[in-house]
Design a protein around this motif. Structure first.
Motif, PDB file in Angstrom:
ATOM      1  N   PRO A   1       0.801  -1.230   0.000  1.00 23.59           N
ATOM      2  CA  PRO A   1       0.000   0.000   0.000  1.00 23.59           C
ATOM      3  C   PRO A   1       0.835   1.282   0.000  1.00 23.59           C
ATOM      4  CG  PRO A   1      -0.973  -1.612   1.493  1.00 23.59           C
ATOM      5  CD  PRO A   1       0.338  -2.185   1.049  1.00 23.59           C
ATOM      6  N   PHE A   2       1.996   1.293   0.659  1.00 21.48           N
ATOM      7  CA  PHE A   2       2.771   2.525   0.700  1.00 21.48           C
ATOM      8  C   PHE A   2       3.328   2.896  -0.671  1.00 21.48           C
ATOM      9  CE2 PHE A   2       6.415  -0.335   0.964  1.00 21.48           C
ATOM     10  CZ  PHE A   2       7.421   0.377   0.325  1.00 21.48           C
ATOM     11  N   ARG A   3       3.344   1.949  -1.601  1.00 22.50           N
ATOM     12  CA  ARG A   3       3.823   2.233  -2.954  1.00 22.50           C
ATOM     13  C   ARG A   3       2.738   2.847  -3.832  1.00 22.50           C
ATOM     14  NH1 ARG A   3       5.432  -2.904  -5.650  1.00 22.50           N
ATOM     15  NH2 ARG A   3       5.923  -1.460  -7.319  1.00 22.50           N
ATOM     16  N   ARG A   4       1.497   2.810  -3.394  1.00 26.19           N
ATOM     17  CA  ARG A   4       0.388   3.302  -4.213  1.00 26.19           C
ATOM     18  C   ARG A   4       0.355   4.828  -4.176  1.00 26.19           C
ATOM     19  NH1 ARG A   4      -5.533   3.909  -3.885  1.00 26.19           N
ATOM     20  NH2 ARG A   4      -6.471   3.070  -5.782  1.00 26.19           N
ATOM     21  N   THR A   5       0.325   5.449  -5.340  1.00 26.00           N
ATOM     22  CA  THR A   5       0.350   6.906  -5.423  1.00 26.00           C
ATOM     23  C   THR A   5      -0.459   7.356  -6.639  1.00 26.00           C
ATOM     24  OG1 THR A   5       1.824   8.845  -5.387  1.00 26.00           O
ATOM     25  CG2 THR A   5       2.477   6.997  -6.798  1.00 26.00           C
ATOM     26  N   SER A   6      -0.511   8.653  -6.862  1.00 22.45           N
ATOM     27  CA  SER A   6      -1.325   9.223  -7.933  1.00 22.45           C
ATOM     28  C   SER A   6      -0.454   9.847  -9.012  1.00 22.45           C
ATOM     29  CB  SER A   6      -2.272  10.293  -7.374  1.00 22.45           C
ATOM     30  OG  SER A   6      -3.103   9.762  -6.377  1.00 22.45           O
TER      31      SER A   6
ATOM     32  N   TYR B   1      -1.214   4.374  -9.340  1.00 17.38           N
ATOM     33  CA  TYR B   1      -0.226   3.368  -9.737  1.00 17.38           C
ATOM     34  C   TYR B   1       0.653   3.025  -8.546  1.00 17.38           C
ATOM     35  CZ  TYR B   1       3.297   7.134 -10.036  1.00 17.38           C
ATOM     36  OH  TYR B   1       4.161   8.173  -9.759  1.00 17.38           O
ATOM     37  N   PHE B   2       1.399   1.942  -8.707  1.00 17.48           N
ATOM     38  CA  PHE B   2       2.357   1.529  -7.686  1.00 17.48           C
ATOM     39  C   PHE B   2       3.743   1.940  -8.155  1.00 17.48           C
ATOM     40  CE2 PHE B   2      -1.296  -1.145  -6.994  1.00 17.48           C
ATOM     41  CZ  PHE B   2      -1.434  -1.107  -5.622  1.00 17.48           C
TER      42      PHE B   2
ATOM     43  N   VAL C   1       3.507  -0.312 -11.796  1.00 16.32           N
ATOM     44  CA  VAL C   1       2.329  -1.114 -12.129  1.00 16.32           C
ATOM     45  C   VAL C   1       1.084  -0.225 -12.108  1.00 16.32           C
ATOM     46  CG1 VAL C   1       0.920  -3.105 -11.466  1.00 16.32           C
ATOM     47  CG2 VAL C   1       3.375  -3.148 -11.037  1.00 16.32           C
ATOM     48  N   TRP C   2       0.175  -0.402 -13.115  1.00 15.15           N
ATOM     49  CA  TRP C   2      -1.107   0.308 -13.124  1.00 15.15           C
ATOM     50  C   TRP C   2      -1.965  -0.119 -11.933  1.00 15.15           C
ATOM     51  CZ3 TRP C   2      -1.427   4.191 -16.231  1.00 15.15           C
ATOM     52  CH2 TRP C   2      -0.953   4.149 -17.542  1.00 15.15           C
ATOM     53  N   ASP C   3      -2.831   0.786 -11.507  1.00 13.09           N
ATOM     54  CA  ASP C   3      -3.912   0.410 -10.599  1.00 13.09           C
ATOM     55  C   ASP C   3      -5.247   0.824 -11.213  1.00 13.09           C
ATOM     56  OD1 ASP C   3      -5.082  -0.659  -8.280  1.00 13.09           O
ATOM     57  OD2 ASP C   3      -5.177   1.306  -7.363  1.00 13.09           O
ATOM     58  N   THR C   4      -5.602   2.117 -11.183  1.00 10.86           N
ATOM     59  CA  THR C   4      -6.852   2.576 -11.788  1.00 10.86           C
ATOM     60  C   THR C   4      -6.594   3.836 -12.606  1.00 10.86           C
ATOM     61  OG1 THR C   4      -7.386   3.942  -9.865  1.00 10.86           O
ATOM     62  CG2 THR C   4      -8.244   1.690  -9.884  1.00 10.86           C
ATOM     63  N   LEU C   5      -7.445   4.077 -13.632  1.00 12.16           N
ATOM     64  CA  LEU C   5      -7.308   5.234 -14.496  1.00 12.16           C
ATOM     65  C   LEU C   5      -8.687   5.829 -14.754  1.00 12.16           C
ATOM     66  CD1 LEU C   5      -5.591   2.617 -15.987  1.00 12.16           C
ATOM     67  CD2 LEU C   5      -4.476   4.588 -16.996  1.00 12.16           C
ATOM     68  N   ARG C   6      -8.760   7.176 -14.821  1.00 18.31           N
ATOM     69  CA  ARG C   6     -10.034   7.842 -15.092  1.00 18.31           C
ATOM     70  C   ARG C   6      -9.772   9.139 -15.855  1.00 18.31           C
ATOM     71  NH1 ARG C   6     -14.788   8.581 -10.658  1.00 18.31           N
ATOM     72  NH2 ARG C   6     -14.901   6.351 -11.053  1.00 18.31           N
TER      73      ARG C   6
END
Length: 366
Positions: A42-47, A278-279, A135-140
């Protein structure tokens, strides 16, 4: 307890009196790299934001069959360099290699009919991701708040064939990687432990260089740096201290070969933004006193991973610590999706600190 590579090295050397500090440091660095890559923590997840650019089609352009230059009736900005030119009525694209005033050089001889007042479109096809993208997570898409699909080019081609269609972006397709350096003219000077780089024999450009990746060509062991601040045409500030052996005359690459490229489909008619989660990848440790970019409660797991890697066995201490960390971060089997394996898409072999059947999972938070 907060740890540094030096402290973890001390532990390993006390465990094994025959282990040299240099060998221990190599194990510590590798364990660090292996730990953060193994899971999408989770700490790698950013915008991030991908600024999608609409076509430029102001005025007309003069084209001559067989020539590698074209002349625009309206002088464009340097931003069109690297974009694709398409003459209306022609299905071939030409990459703009350079620009001098209103005259642009293209990557191949023009094959269409000579026309002094041709209508055209200049399109930005290739976009580069943030330098720490992993790595991708979500896109909008920002204007319509529509979800955007991130896929490989091969899977995208199965569903979509008109690459020049216009509309609200629905796909971001991975297109491979760059084959040439974005910029490498001149040499750098930088003090040991410093962050300010001075360029001789070249010019920094804020639009091109700010927030991009920089590597020192003859010192790959230093890993990559991010240009955190553009000061002026000969000075930039890096995101972390330089600890290389060379202090002047240093060769470099901004956006070195291998940078991932993506394309947006359909092409937006107006400027818009793709908002995404993304991560991130972590820069490598390069010195025994470098602080790790891990949350405090990861440090003992890192030290235990280094011990397990050095002993080439999965110790009860490591298995307990990694299990507790996975539980603490909510990485449970009840709400998981698989992440990419540690060696997938990367060159070279790597000793893993985890058993082969230890599936990498992460919890997807919307």
């Amino acid at each position: 307890m907060l740890l540094t590579p030096s402290k973890v090295v001390g532990r390993l050397c006390r465990e094994n009196r025959d282990l040299s500090r240099s060998d221990a440091l190599d194990v510590v660095f590798q364990a660090y790299d292996d730990l953060w890559r193994r899971y999408n923590w989770p700490f790698r997840r950013t915008s991030g934001v991908l600024e999608a650019v609409g076509d430029w089609e102001t005025g007309t352009v003069a084209v001559v069959q067989g020539q590698r230059t074209v002349t625009f009736s309206t002088t464009p900005s340097l931003a069109i360099v690297g974009r694709q030119l398409r003459i209306d009525g022609d299905l071939q694209d030409y990459k703009i290699k350079s620009l001098a005033g209103a005259v642009a050089a293209i990557d191949s001889a023009y094959n269409g009919d000579t026309d002094t007042v041709a209508t055209f479109r200049v399109r930005k096809m290739d976009y580069m991701m943030p330098v720490d993208f992993d790595v991708w997570d979500t896109l909008r898409e920002s204007n319509s708040l529509q979800w955007v699909n991130g896929e490989t080019h091969a899977s995208f081609e199965a569903d979509f064939t008109d690459f020049w269609a216009e509309g609200v972006p629905r796909w971001i397709a991975q297109e491979g990687a760059t084959t040439q350096s974005g910029y490498n003219t001149g040499t750098l000077a930088i003090a040991y432990g410093g962050t300010t780089a001075t360029l001789s024999g070249g010019l920094f450009v804020e639009e091109r260089d700010w927030n991009r990746r920089l590597v020192f060509r003859e010192q790959p062991e230093l890993g990559w740096f991010r240009i955190a601040t553009y000061t002026d045409t000969t000075h930039v500030v890096l995101d972390r201290p330089y600890r290389g052996r060379q202090l002047s005359g240093i060769g470099f690459d901004i956006d070195p070969p291998g940078e991932p490229i993506v394309r947006i489909y359909p092409q937006p008619v107006l400027y818009t933004s793709i908002l995404f989660k993304y991560f991130r990848a972590l820069p490598p440790l390069q010195d025994q006193d470098d602080p790790p970019q891990l949350p405090p409660h990861y440090h003992e797991v890192w030290a235990s991973a280094a011990s397990a890697m050095q002993n080439k066995m999965y110790t009860p201490d490591f298995e307990r610590r990694i299990g507790e960390l996975l539980a603490r971060e909510g990485l449970s089997a009840k709400s998981i999706v698989k992440a990419r394996g540690i060696d997938e898409g990367r060159s070279g072999s790597r000793r893993s600190i985890l058993p082969a059947d230890y599936a990498p999972y992460y919890y997807r938070r919307r």
